[in-house]
Design a protein around this motif. Structure first.
Motif, PDB file in Angstrom:
ATOM      1  N   ALA A   1       0.858  -1.186   0.000  1.00 49.10           N
ATOM      2  CA  ALA A   1       0.000   0.000   0.000  1.00 49.10           C
ATOM      3  C   ALA A   1       0.897   1.240   0.000  1.00 49.10           C
ATOM      4  O   ALA A   1       2.090   1.137  -0.293  1.00 49.10           O
ATOM      5  CB  ALA A   1      -0.916  -0.026   1.216  1.00 49.10           C
ATOM      6  N   LYS A   2       0.349   2.401   0.345  1.00 54.55           N
ATOM      7  CA  LYS A   2       1.151   3.630   0.349  1.00 54.55           C
ATOM      8  C   LYS A   2       2.256   3.595   1.396  1.00 54.55           C
ATOM      9  O   LYS A   2       3.367   4.044   1.144  1.00 54.55           O
ATOM     10  CB  LYS A   2       0.257   4.844   0.629  1.00 54.55           C
ATOM     11  CG  LYS A   2      -0.569   5.299  -0.535  1.00 54.55           C
ATOM     12  CD  LYS A   2      -1.304   6.564  -0.154  1.00 54.55           C
ATOM     13  CE  LYS A   2      -2.075   7.124  -1.326  1.00 54.55           C
ATOM     14  NZ  LYS A   2      -2.732   8.394  -0.979  1.00 54.55           N
TER      15      LYS A   2
ATOM     16  N   PRO B   1       5.341   6.734   0.459  1.00 60.09           N
ATOM     17  CA  PRO B   1       4.607   6.404  -0.778  1.00 60.09           C
ATOM     18  C   PRO B   1       5.496   6.530  -2.012  1.00 60.09           C
ATOM     19  O   PRO B   1       6.437   7.324  -2.033  1.00 60.09           O
ATOM     20  CB  PRO B   1       3.489   7.454  -0.814  1.00 60.09           C
ATOM     21  CG  PRO B   1       3.356   7.934   0.600  1.00 60.09           C
ATOM     22  CD  PRO B   1       4.736   7.842   1.190  1.00 60.09           C
ATOM     23  N   ASN B   2       5.189   5.722  -3.021  1.00 59.35           N
ATOM     24  CA  ASN B   2       5.859   5.788  -4.323  1.00 59.35           C
ATOM     25  C   ASN B   2       7.381   5.661  -4.196  1.00 59.35           C
ATOM     26  O   ASN B   2       8.139   6.383  -4.829  1.00 59.35           O
ATOM     27  CB  ASN B   2       5.478   7.089  -5.048  1.00 59.35           C
ATOM     28  CG  ASN B   2       5.793   7.023  -6.529  1.00 59.35           C
ATOM     29  OD1 ASN B   2       5.718   5.967  -7.142  1.00 59.35           O
ATOM     30  ND2 ASN B   2       6.140   8.156  -7.105  1.00 59.35           N
TER      31      ASN B   2
ATOM     32  N   LYS C   1       7.708  -1.645  -4.670  1.00 59.77           N
ATOM     33  CA  LYS C   1       7.485  -0.206  -4.691  1.00 59.77           C
ATOM     34  C   LYS C   1       6.133   0.100  -4.068  1.00 59.77           C
ATOM     35  O   LYS C   1       5.124  -0.523  -4.443  1.00 59.77           O
ATOM     36  CB  LYS C   1       7.535   0.325  -6.123  1.00 59.77           C
ATOM     37  CG  LYS C   1       7.474   1.844  -6.198  1.00 59.77           C
ATOM     38  CD  LYS C   1       7.717   2.328  -7.623  1.00 59.77           C
ATOM     39  CE  LYS C   1       7.762   3.830  -7.677  1.00 59.77           C
ATOM     40  NZ  LYS C   1       8.046   4.326  -9.039  1.00 59.77           N
ATOM     41  N   THR C   2       6.111   1.021  -3.110  1.00 59.31           N
ATOM     42  CA  THR C   2       4.859   1.392  -2.469  1.00 59.31           C
ATOM     43  C   THR C   2       3.987   2.175  -3.455  1.00 59.31           C
ATOM     44  O   THR C   2       4.488   2.768  -4.415  1.00 59.31           O
ATOM     45  CB  THR C   2       5.114   2.223  -1.206  1.00 59.31           C
ATOM     46  OG1 THR C   2       6.012   3.294  -1.529  1.00 59.31           O
ATOM     47  CG2 THR C   2       5.706   1.378  -0.083  1.00 59.31           C
ATOM     48  N   LYS C   3       2.710   2.180  -3.166  1.00 60.02           N
ATOM     49  CA  LYS C   3       1.761   2.864  -4.057  1.00 60.02           C
ATOM     50  C   LYS C   3       1.849   4.383  -3.880  1.00 60.02           C
ATOM     51  O   LYS C   3       2.293   4.867  -2.839  1.00 60.02           O
ATOM     52  CB  LYS C   3       0.349   2.388  -3.769  1.00 60.02           C
ATOM     53  CG  LYS C   3       0.175   0.902  -4.094  1.00 60.02           C
ATOM     54  CD  LYS C   3      -1.273   0.489  -4.030  1.00 60.02           C
ATOM     55  CE  LYS C   3      -1.448  -0.990  -4.280  1.00 60.02           C
ATOM     56  NZ  LYS C   3      -0.989  -1.442  -5.588  1.00 60.02           N
ATOM     57  N   LYS C   4       1.411   5.091  -4.909  1.00 61.23           N
ATOM     58  CA  LYS C   4       1.434   6.559  -4.864  1.00 61.23           C
ATOM     59  C   LYS C   4       0.386   7.089  -3.899  1.00 61.23           C
ATOM     60  O   LYS C   4      -0.644   6.505  -3.707  1.00 61.23           O
ATOM     61  CB  LYS C   4       1.168   7.133  -6.262  1.00 61.23           C
ATOM     62  CG  LYS C   4       2.284   6.848  -7.238  1.00 61.23           C
ATOM     63  CD  LYS C   4       1.994   7.490  -8.575  1.00 61.23           C
ATOM     64  CE  LYS C   4       3.103   7.197  -9.566  1.00 61.23           C
ATOM     65  NZ  LYS C   4       2.883   7.829 -10.855  1.00 61.23           N
TER      66      LYS C   4
END
Length: 77
Positions: free
Chosen positions: A6-7, A47-48, A74-77
């Motif tokens: 997740a973020k 995030p991201n 990679k974490t979400k934006k």
């Protein structure tokens, strides 16, 4: 395996190592935490952002074992 990305959180899981009493979780080359199970949840991530994860099995009578293969996520934006 990396899942639930997740973020600001992600979960790592792995196969248990015979004789291991715990596992040291390494994030981007630095110790992030320890667990006695075969899973760990990262919290407070950016995030991201791309991260690299390794896990080292630990036993009561010797230093941590060799590091696992590196997993990247990679974490979400």
């Amino acid at each position: 395996t990396i899942s639930g990305v997740a973020k600001t959180t992600a979960r790592a899981s792995w196969n248990k190592v015979a004789g291991a009493t715990g596992y040291n979780v390494i994030l981007n080359g630095k110790p992030h935490g320890e667990t006695d199970g075969a899973a760990y949840t990262f919290r407070g991530l950016k995030p991201n952002t791309t991260y690299r994860v390794n896990v080292k099995a630990d036993t009561a009578n010797q230093a941590p074992g060799p590091s696992s293969a590196t997993k990247t996520f990679k974490t979400k934006k």
